[in-house]
Every structure is written in C-alpha cells, then in structure tokens.
Design an enzyme around this catalytic site. Structure first.
Site, short mmCIF file in Angstrom:
data_model
loop_
_atom_site.label_atom_id
_atom_site.label_comp_id
_atom_site.label_asym_id
_atom_site.label_seq_id
_atom_site.Cartn_x
_atom_site.Cartn_y
_atom_site.Cartn_z
N LYS A 22 1.08 -1.34 0.19
CA LYS A 22 -0.12 -0.04 0.43
C LYS A 22 0.39 1.37 0.69
O LYS A 22 1.04 1.88 -0.98
CB LYS A 22 -0.65 -0.24 1.38
CG LYS A 22 -1.39 1.14 1.54
CD LYS A 22 -2.50 1.04 3.11
CE LYS A 22 -1.67 1.49 4.07
NZ LYS A 22 -1.03 2.55 4.35
N ASN A 23 1.85 1.10 1.31
CA ASN A 23 2.65 2.84 0.83
C ASN A 23 4.04 2.67 -0.23
O ASN A 23 4.38 3.95 -0.11
CB ASN A 23 3.44 2.36 2.07
CG ASN A 23 2.37 2.53 3.17
OD1 ASN A 23 1.22 3.10 3.67
ND2 ASN A 23 2.55 2.26 4.89
N CYS A 116 -4.98 12.14 12.51
CA CYS A 116 -5.61 10.86 12.77
C CYS A 116 -5.84 10.12 14.24
O CYS A 116 -5.02 10.91 15.01
CB CYS A 116 -5.76 9.98 12.08
SG CYS A 116 -3.47 9.24 12.11
N ARG A 121 -0.52 14.09 12.99
CA ARG A 121 0.25 13.74 11.72
C ARG A 121 0.42 15.25 10.77
O ARG A 121 -0.21 15.41 10.05
CB ARG A 121 -1.09 13.40 10.40
CG ARG A 121 -1.08 11.57 11.43
CD ARG A 121 -0.65 11.12 11.20
NE ARG A 121 0.41 10.17 10.63
CZ ARG A 121 -0.32 9.49 9.86
NH1 ARG A 121 -1.13 8.93 9.66
NH2 ARG A 121 0.02 8.84 8.35
N ASP A 306 4.20 0.19 11.84
CA ASP A 306 3.48 -0.42 11.40
C ASP A 306 2.68 -1.60 11.47
O ASP A 306 1.56 -2.13 11.52
CB ASP A 306 2.57 -0.46 9.89
CG ASP A 306 2.51 1.05 9.50
OD1 ASP A 306 3.52 1.57 8.84
OD2 ASP A 306 2.50 1.97 10.68
N ARG A 398 -8.58 -0.67 4.91
CA ARG A 398 -7.73 0.88 4.07
C ARG A 398 -6.57 -0.01 3.59
O ARG A 398 -5.39 0.93 3.07
CB ARG A 398 -7.48 1.56 5.29
CG ARG A 398 -8.93 2.13 5.27
CD ARG A 398 -8.92 3.64 6.05
NE ARG A 398 -7.65 4.42 5.51
CZ ARG A 398 -6.64 5.31 6.20
NH1 ARG A 398 -7.48 5.54 7.55
NH2 ARG A 398 -5.44 5.91 5.58
C1 EPZ Z 1 3.84 7.11 5.92
O1 EPZ Z 1 3.53 7.94 7.07
C2 EPZ Z 1 2.86 5.63 6.41
N1 EPZ Z 1 1.75 5.50 5.18
C3 EPZ Z 1 2.50 5.52 8.02
O2 EPZ Z 1 1.92 4.13 7.21
C4 EPZ Z 1 3.70 5.56 8.60
O3 EPZ Z 1 3.67 4.42 9.43
C5 EPZ Z 1 4.89 6.58 8.07
O4 EPZ Z 1 4.89 6.26 6.88
C6 EPZ Z 1 6.21 5.47 9.47
O5 EPZ Z 1 6.83 4.86 8.90
C7 EPZ Z 1 2.43 5.98 4.14
O6 EPZ Z 1 3.73 5.66 3.47
C8 EPZ Z 1 1.28 6.33 3.26
P1 EPZ Z 1 6.32 10.07 8.20
P2 EPZ Z 1 3.64 8.97 7.12
O7 EPZ Z 1 6.31 11.49 7.53
O8 EPZ Z 1 4.93 9.70 5.23
C9 EPZ Z 1 6.20 13.09 11.61
C10 EPZ Z 1 0.08 2.72 8.07
O9 EPZ Z 1 -0.84 2.38 8.73
N2 EPZ Z 1 6.14 13.85 10.66
O10 EPZ Z 1 7.03 8.95 8.83
O11 EPZ Z 1 2.94 10.05 7.60
C11 EPZ Z 1 4.81 12.93 12.24
O12 EPZ Z 1 4.24 13.40 12.81
C12 EPZ Z 1 -0.02 3.89 7.73
O13 EPZ Z 1 0.08 2.22 7.14
C13 EPZ Z 1 6.46 15.42 11.25
O14 EPZ Z 1 6.57 16.17 12.54
O15 EPZ Z 1 4.44 8.89 8.33
C14 EPZ Z 1 5.18 11.41 12.95
O16 EPZ Z 1 5.43 11.84 13.91
C15 EPZ Z 1 -0.29 5.10 9.65
N3 EPZ Z 1 6.01 16.38 10.08
C16 EPZ Z 1 6.85 11.03 11.95
O17 EPZ Z 1 6.82 12.07 11.25
C17 EPZ Z 1 6.09 16.07 8.62
O18 EPZ Z 1 5.90 16.97 7.72
C18 EPZ Z 1 6.34 9.74 11.30
O19 EPZ Z 1 5.35 10.13 9.96
C19 EPZ Z 1 5.28 14.69 8.90
C20 EPZ Z 1 5.79 14.25 9.12
#
Ligand code: EPZ
Length: 418
Positions: A22-23, A116, A121, A306, A398
């Site tokens: 998915k990701n 969420c 996020r 995850d 999802r």
């Molecule tokens: C991706 O989300 C995945 N989703 C998530 O999978 C996964 O949990 C996550 O990466 C971590 O591996 C998709 O790829 C569609 P991040 P993403 O940006 O990109 C902080 C699932 O269940 N952050 O690496 O949103 C954020 O708050 C989903 O499949 C900022 O502070 O994750 C978090 O604490 C859930 N500012 C951390 O980074 C930003 O601009 C990780 O977020 C972006 C993120």
C-alpha cells in the site's frame, strides 16, 4: 459501520501470497502525474486507500482502469490541479499529490490533511521542502494552496526522516531545474520503489534507501512504463504474526525477506522458527510465545511502527513481561484498551507499554480505532476463547486486501456482520 466476528482458538496454518505494498502504491500513483505516457502498475493492491487515490486522479482528468491485476493509468489527459475536498480530506496520502501537481501544473490545492487516530500527523516537513524548491504556499480556510512557476533544485535537510515528506520532495524535485539533495531522507523500501519508478519514467534519482538522496531535475523520457509494486512488508509481518499468536505455521510467497528483517528478528526472539527461501518465508510457532524483552519502533530499518499494534497482541498472550516503546507516533496505543477488554494485562504511560502476558484472552466486542489496531484485534480474536466482534472493521480494508478471506483460507473462521 461494518463489523467482523472472529472465532477463537483457531491455528493459522498454510500458504499465502503477500499482496503489493500500500505504502509504495500510493506515492507511485501520485507520481503517474509526471509520467510522459501511459503507465501499467502490476501487483497494485486493491485497497480502499488505493481506490480513493484513483478517484482523485480521475477527478483531475486522468484515465484509470484495472485490467486483471494490472492497473493502467494515463494522466496525459489530466488538466486539474485542485483535488476534490471530499476525498482529499478522507485520504491523508492525497498530500503526496502536491509535489507532482505543482511541478506539472505550477499550482496545486489540497485539503489540509487532519490528524488521525494515531497522532497529529503534521505536514510541516512536506511544505518546508516544497518551499525550499521555490513553491509559494499559503493556507486558507483549511486548504493548502501552492504555486510555483518553476521549481529549482535545492539542498534540503529534513529534521526527521519523514517517509511522506521524502517522497513528496523527491517527486517535486524530479522535474525541477538542477539538482536536489535530500539529507536525513527516509530509507524505507517504499522510498526505493518510488525512486525506481521515477527512474523507469526517465528521471534520475540516486541514493534511495540511504539517508542522502540526489535528484537530478529533468524530463520524463520514457513513452510507456510498466512497474511492479514491491510486496507489502506489513501485510507479510501481520500474516506471520497471525501464525505466531495461534501456534501455527505459515509459508508466505512473494515476500521480500530483506524488508521484514526487524520483524522476523522479534518473532524469533518470541520463539518462532523462520526460514527464508528466495522470495518465500516459512514461520512455525511454539504453542506459547516467549516474552519479547523490548520492541522500540523506529524509522526503517528499525522496527516498523505499523507492526507495533500486532506485536502488542502477541505480547499480551506470551509468557513473561514484554516492553513496547512507540517512538514514531504520539498516540498509537488505542488498541491497548481494546486488548484490555479481552483480558490483556499491561501498564501504558506515554509512549511505553509494559505487557504482562496472560494464558488466554477472552473474546468480546471491541473497536478498530485505526488500520493496524484493527489488524491487531483480528490476531487477538484468533487466539482468544470464544468470539470477538470487531466494530469499524472497514478500517482494516484500508491496508489489507480481504484479510478475513486470506485468514479463512489458513484455518480461521471470520465472518462479516453488517
Ligand atoms: C508513512 O506515513 C506511512 N503511510 C505510515 O503508514 C507509516 O506509519 C509512516 O510512514 C512511518 O513509517 C504511507 O506511506 C501512506 P512520516 P507518513 O512522515 O509519511 C512526523 C499505515 O498504517 N512528521 O514518516 O505520514 C510525524 O508526526 C500508515 O500504513 C512531522 O513532524 O509518516 C510522525 O511523528 C500509518 N512533520 C513522524 O514524522 C511532517 O511534515 C513519522 O511520519 C511529516 C511527519
């Protein structure tokens, strides 16, 4: 609201194929906007989030259709750069569209993706990166409005190795003038798959999988592209966990063992035997799992957040006491209270949970608060006494393609209850 009912005390045994990631699929779908010609995506999973992404692409004027298991997308007819609010509000991953839309149309509008269940996020790293490439971005009444006549390569240091921000910046930089380097980039396999796809389109991205990415701005040169999405490492981990929690054994095909190394290591620590043969893995579990001294979720190649909820369910019925620390998201323990309703014994404070394994959980009515929490409830239900009814089970769709059907093919008894 859809519910599913999971009958307990079922051993998961047999063979299953791991679906596409998915990701990886979601950012790659966004990247089709900067393809020169038609794209064929093989092994693209049929998931709610993918469906929503296709709705957004279609609403922008792209042609999208499944031909068997291959998804055919042609975005040459896309004209719009304003994403439909109804869907982009629903789908956090719509934020991935900002980079490609901006670089293709010089403008992009999307709904500010809210938080969420698992956390606030934020998207500050996405927006900061795009602004460093020359985008003008303003927020107005819950909308993000971006404009850029021409993006220009830059040196971007991410404060955190954000998966989404790395992907968004990579896609925007692919068509920018000059070179972009992203430092402290995310290293997930899904980043590598997106970079491979961009290179198949004719762009030039180097260093994917490492923490420093180089993106040489240019044009998509390939007229037609076919790409096979990598296997979903979280689906693989979830199916292995299903066999582990039920004392079963499973053979997974179409899995990439290198992507599930940290998950396999923890399952071995819990007493499972795991062998890998090429793109297959076999797991056999003991009657009862051992405690797992410490699981700390980290960016890849650390233990994936995850898989945290699924491992929480395993620890709830393992011997001894296990500890889980959730370092990535600030509110990713909502499944704990649901497991507590089934008899799990734990103490949770902030990002740390101390879990004292019990012999047996008892089935009852529980709620899926998020995608992976829902999967964890299914695992707990498989091992529990009696039946477990999981409300909001639609959230599981999802990220999992018909999870209940896959598990029923492996000895589970799970039925849908409208
Ligand atoms: C991706 O989300 C995945 N989703 C998530 O999978 C996964 O949990 C996550 O990466 C971590 O591996 C998709 O790829 C569609 P991040 P993403 O940006 O990109 C902080 C699932 O269940 N952050 O690496 O949103 C954020 O708050 C989903 O499949 C900022 O502070 O994750 C978090 O604490 C859930 N500012 C951390 O980074 C930003 O601009 C990780 O977020 C972006 C993120």
């Amino acid at each position: 609201m859809a519910s599913i009912v999971v009958s307990g005390r079922r051993r998961i045994c047999g063979e299953a194929r791991v679906t596409g990631a998915k990701n990886a699929a979601l950012p790659i779908l966004a990247a089709t906007l900067i393809a020169r010609g038609p794209v064929e995506l093989e092994n693209c999973p049929r998931l709610k989030d993918v469906e929503n992404m296709l709705c957004i692409l279609s609403s922008l004027g792209a042609q999208c259709e499944y031909c068997g298991d291959t998804l055919k997308i042609d975005t040459r007819s896309a004209t719009g750069s304003v994403m439909p609010q109804s869907i982009s509000k629903e789908l956090r991953s719509s934020i991935f569209m900002l980079g490609p839309l901006l670089t293709r149309f010089g403008s992009a509008v999307c709904t500010f993706p809210g938080g969420c269940e698992i956390g606030h996020r934020p998207i500050d790293l996405h927006l900061k990166g795009l602004m460093m490439l020359g985008a003008e971005i303003r927020e107005e009444r819950g909308l993000i409005i971006c404009r850029a006549d021409r993006l220009k390569g830059a040196e971007i240091h991410l404060d955190y190795p954000s998966v989404g921000a790395t992907e968004n910046i990579m896609m925007a930089a692919a068509c920018a003038d000059g070179m972009t380097r992203i430092f402290n980039a995310a290293r997930e396999p899904e980043i590598e798959d997106l970079a491979l796809f961009l290179n198949e389109l004719g762009y030039l991205v180097e260093g994917a999988g490492s923490s420093t990415l180089s993106v040489y701005g240019g044009e998509a040169r390939r007229e037609k592209t076919t790409h096979r999405i990598i296997p979903d490492r979280i689906v693989a981990g979830t199916l292995m966990a299903a066999a582990a929690i039920t004392g079963g054994e499973i053979r997974l095909n179409d899995v990439c063992p290198a992507h599930v190394g940290s998950i396999a290591a923890k399952l071995k620590e819990a007493g499972c035997k795991i062998e890998q043969q090429g793109m297959s893995m076999r797991l056999s579990a003991p009657d009862r799992l051992n405690e797992i001294r410490l699981i700390e979720t980290m960016p890849y190649p650390g233990f994936p957040t995850d898989m945290q909820a699924q491992m929480f369910a395993l620890c709830a019925v393992a011997k001894g006491t296990s500890v889980i620390v959730e370092n990535v998201f600030e509110n990713r323990f909502r499944h704990a209270a649901e497991l507590g309703r089934m008899g799990a014994s734990f103490t949770q404070k902030d990002r740390t949970a101390i879990i004292r394994g019990v012999e047996r959980l008892t089935g009852t009515k529980v709620t899926a608060w998020d995608l992976r929490g829902g999967a964890a409830m299914v695992l707990a239900g498989l091992a529990a006494d009696g039946e477990t009814t999981i409300e909001h089970a639609e959230l599981i769709d999802r990220g999992y393609e018909k999870l209940h059907e896959t598990l029923n093919g492996l000895g589970a008894e799970i039925r849908l209850e409208e």
